[in-house]
Design a protein around this motif. Structure first.
Motif, short mmCIF file in Angstrom:
data_model
loop_
_atom_site.label_atom_id
_atom_site.label_comp_id
_atom_site.label_asym_id
_atom_site.label_seq_id
_atom_site.Cartn_x
_atom_site.Cartn_y
_atom_site.Cartn_z
N ARG A 1 0.83 -1.21 0.00
CA ARG A 1 0.00 0.00 0.00
C ARG A 1 0.86 1.26 0.00
O ARG A 1 0.53 2.25 -0.66
CB ARG A 1 -0.92 0.00 1.22
N ARG B 1 -0.11 1.40 -12.96
CA ARG B 1 -0.54 -0.01 -12.89
C ARG B 1 0.16 -0.88 -13.93
O ARG B 1 0.48 -2.04 -13.66
CB ARG B 1 -2.05 -0.13 -13.07
N ALA C 1 -6.83 -2.53 -1.45
CA ALA C 1 -8.15 -2.65 -0.80
C ALA C 1 -8.72 -4.06 -0.90
O ALA C 1 -9.21 -4.61 0.10
CB ALA C 1 -9.11 -1.62 -1.37
N TYR D 1 -3.92 3.00 -1.32
CA TYR D 1 -4.96 2.20 -0.67
C TYR D 1 -5.82 1.44 -1.68
O TYR D 1 -6.17 0.27 -1.46
CB TYR D 1 -5.86 3.10 0.18
N GLU D 2 -6.17 2.07 -2.78
CA GLU D 2 -7.05 1.43 -3.76
C GLU D 2 -6.45 0.13 -4.29
O GLU D 2 -7.17 -0.85 -4.53
CB GLU D 2 -7.32 2.39 -4.92
N TYR D 3 -5.14 0.10 -4.46
CA TYR D 3 -4.46 -1.08 -5.00
C TYR D 3 -4.58 -2.27 -4.05
O TYR D 3 -4.77 -3.41 -4.49
CB TYR D 3 -2.98 -0.74 -5.23
N TYR E 1 -9.78 -1.11 -18.96
CA TYR E 1 -9.17 0.05 -18.30
C TYR E 1 -8.80 1.12 -19.32
O TYR E 1 -9.07 2.31 -19.13
CB TYR E 1 -7.93 -0.39 -17.52
#
Length: 439
Positions: free
Chosen positions: A152, A404, A161, A157-159, A373
């Motif tokens: 993280r 990403r 979660a 955080y999104e990665y 994406y």
């Protein structure tokens, strides 16, 4: 000077690339990378005053090493090898201390920052994490959290979660299992077996609600057709009643290919306690009532497809629990022996084939996710300004995706064509290299 240093680091790290291309173990690959990284990191700190130019040169060289591949049409193997290395450390083992584990895992996190295909890494990591949690083979929840927090810090955080939600699910499940046990005892129903349930959020785990990671990939039959042994069915019905009272409106779907149980053998000279998959356990339980069963009787009793029965029975024969007689008849091996008194039964006898298939399926899943994406990124970009030049749009999409993965220009072009076909955008009639957003 920094560029010369960068080239020198890369040349020294060529051995790790050669190892990867030849097909090394994850440990060999990671150790080869760490030797180079630590050697030149110490040189930068101790001899080059930690100069920012040389720090960046080292990072560029490591990035080039980690993302190298002999076949430009295939993904680099670094994501897969790093995840498999971490999985080896994070599984229960009597051979390594916790402090040593954390040192190794910190080195793994240090190498992770150089991976370009972070979406591919996430796919591999989430599957390995799911297996450790479901099979209860993780070294500790604190260590799992240590790694996720490290990831993280690198990616946000999104990665992480979805990974964190898996840990939360396991903690919540532990509490629910304790509540269920108290619920039964409150009704004076002493459990005859130790029964625990993991409640998994369907969107957080890397498999469908009908199958586990391996079953989903091999296209096995939905677990709803599985004939639950009576010993288990009683507790499942009671848990459903308990859960529905506690959470009105929620829907439970049991995923038996992911389930496991622990059984004790009473027919052997030495006591054995074996943890095995539910399908394996269900087949063994049939031999409590009969000394011998043919394959058709097993198929009728368990309720799954014949090909899956053969696979499951094969693991029981391969480990010596069952014997295969003539005409596809099976009997219990009365002389069963194993070097360990307590162990886990493998679920497949073709592990290498299964792992290769999992890698291919993961690559395809990532490819599909990337297309979606990129299409979403193109639409967001076009909505912001309504018109974009071809090269400018491609560069903008690359900038959006670089945290990403690094999208190829060819893939972006294909996604543009798809969106033109779907009438999200169009080329200007007099300027074919300019795209117009269609509201």
């Amino acid at each position: 000077m920094a560029e010369i240093f960068q080239d020198h680091v890369f040349i020294n790290g060529k051995d790790s690339i050669d190892l990867m291309n030849k097909g090394c173990t994850p440990e060999e690959y990671v150790n080869a990378l760490l030797v180079v990284y630590k050697k030149f990191s110490n040189i930068v700190i101790n001899n080059l005053s930690n100069d920012r130019n040389f720090v960046n040169a080292l990072d560029r060289a490591m990035n080039k090493m980690v993302n190298s591949t002999a076949d430009t049409k295939r993904y680099p193997k670094s994501s897969e090898l790093l995840v498999r290395h971490s999985d080896h450390i994070l599984r229960k083992s009597k051979m390594s201390a916790v402090a040593d584990n954390e040192t190794q895992l910190q080195s793994f996190i240090d190498l992770f920052k150089y991976v370009d295909d972070k979406d591919l890494f996430q796919k591999f990591y989430s599957k390995k994490l799911a297996n450790r949690l479901i099979q209860n083979t993780t070294v500790s929840m604190d260590t799992e959290e240590f790694v996720i927090n490290g990831l993280r810090e690198r990616c946000g955080y999104e990665y992480t979660a979805p990974l964190h939600r898996m840990l939360v699910d396991m903690k919540v499940s532990d509490d629910l299992t304790k509540e269920f046990d108290s619920y039964l005892r409150g009704k004076n129903e002493v459990p005859s077996v130790v029964f625990s349930v993991n409640i998994l959020q369907s969107g957080a785990w890397p498999f469908s609600s009908n199958s586990g990671p391996s079953e989903e990939q091999s296209g096995e039959k939905p677990s709803s057709e599985f004939n639950i042994p009576q010993d288990l069915a009683t507790f499942i019905d009671k848990f459903k009643t308990f859960y529905n009272k506690k959470f009105n409106g929620r829907r439970l779907r049991f995923v038996f290919p992911l389930s496991s149980g622990t059984v004790s053998l009473n027919h052997t000279t030495r006591p054995y306690t074996i943890t095995m998959a539910t399908y394996q356990l269900s087949i063994l339980l049939m031999f409590n009532d009969k000394d011998a069963l043919n394959i058709q009787e097993i198929c009728d009793g368990i309720g799954i497809e014949r090909v899956d029965v053969y696979k499951t029975v094969a693991t029981l024969v391969d480990t010596g629990l069952l014997r295969k007689e003539d005409n596809d008849v099976f009997t219990v091996n009365q002389d069963f022996q194993h070097k360990k008194g307590k162990f886990r039964l493998p679920t497949t006898i073709a592990k290498e084939h299964t792992e290769q298939k999992e890698v291919e399926q993961t690559h395809q899943s990532v490819e599909d996710d990337r297309r979606l994406y990129i299409q979403a990124a193109i639409v967001r970009t076009m909505k912001s300004r309504k018109q974009f030049g071809h090269n400018e749009l491609i560069q903008q999409v690359i900038n959006l995706a670089k945290e990403r993965f690094t999208p190829s220009v060819a893939m972006i072009k294909k996604c543009i064509e798809v969106l033109i076909d779907k009438q999200y955008l169009e080329r200007l009639e007099n300027q074919r290299d300019i795209y117009q957003y269609l509201a």
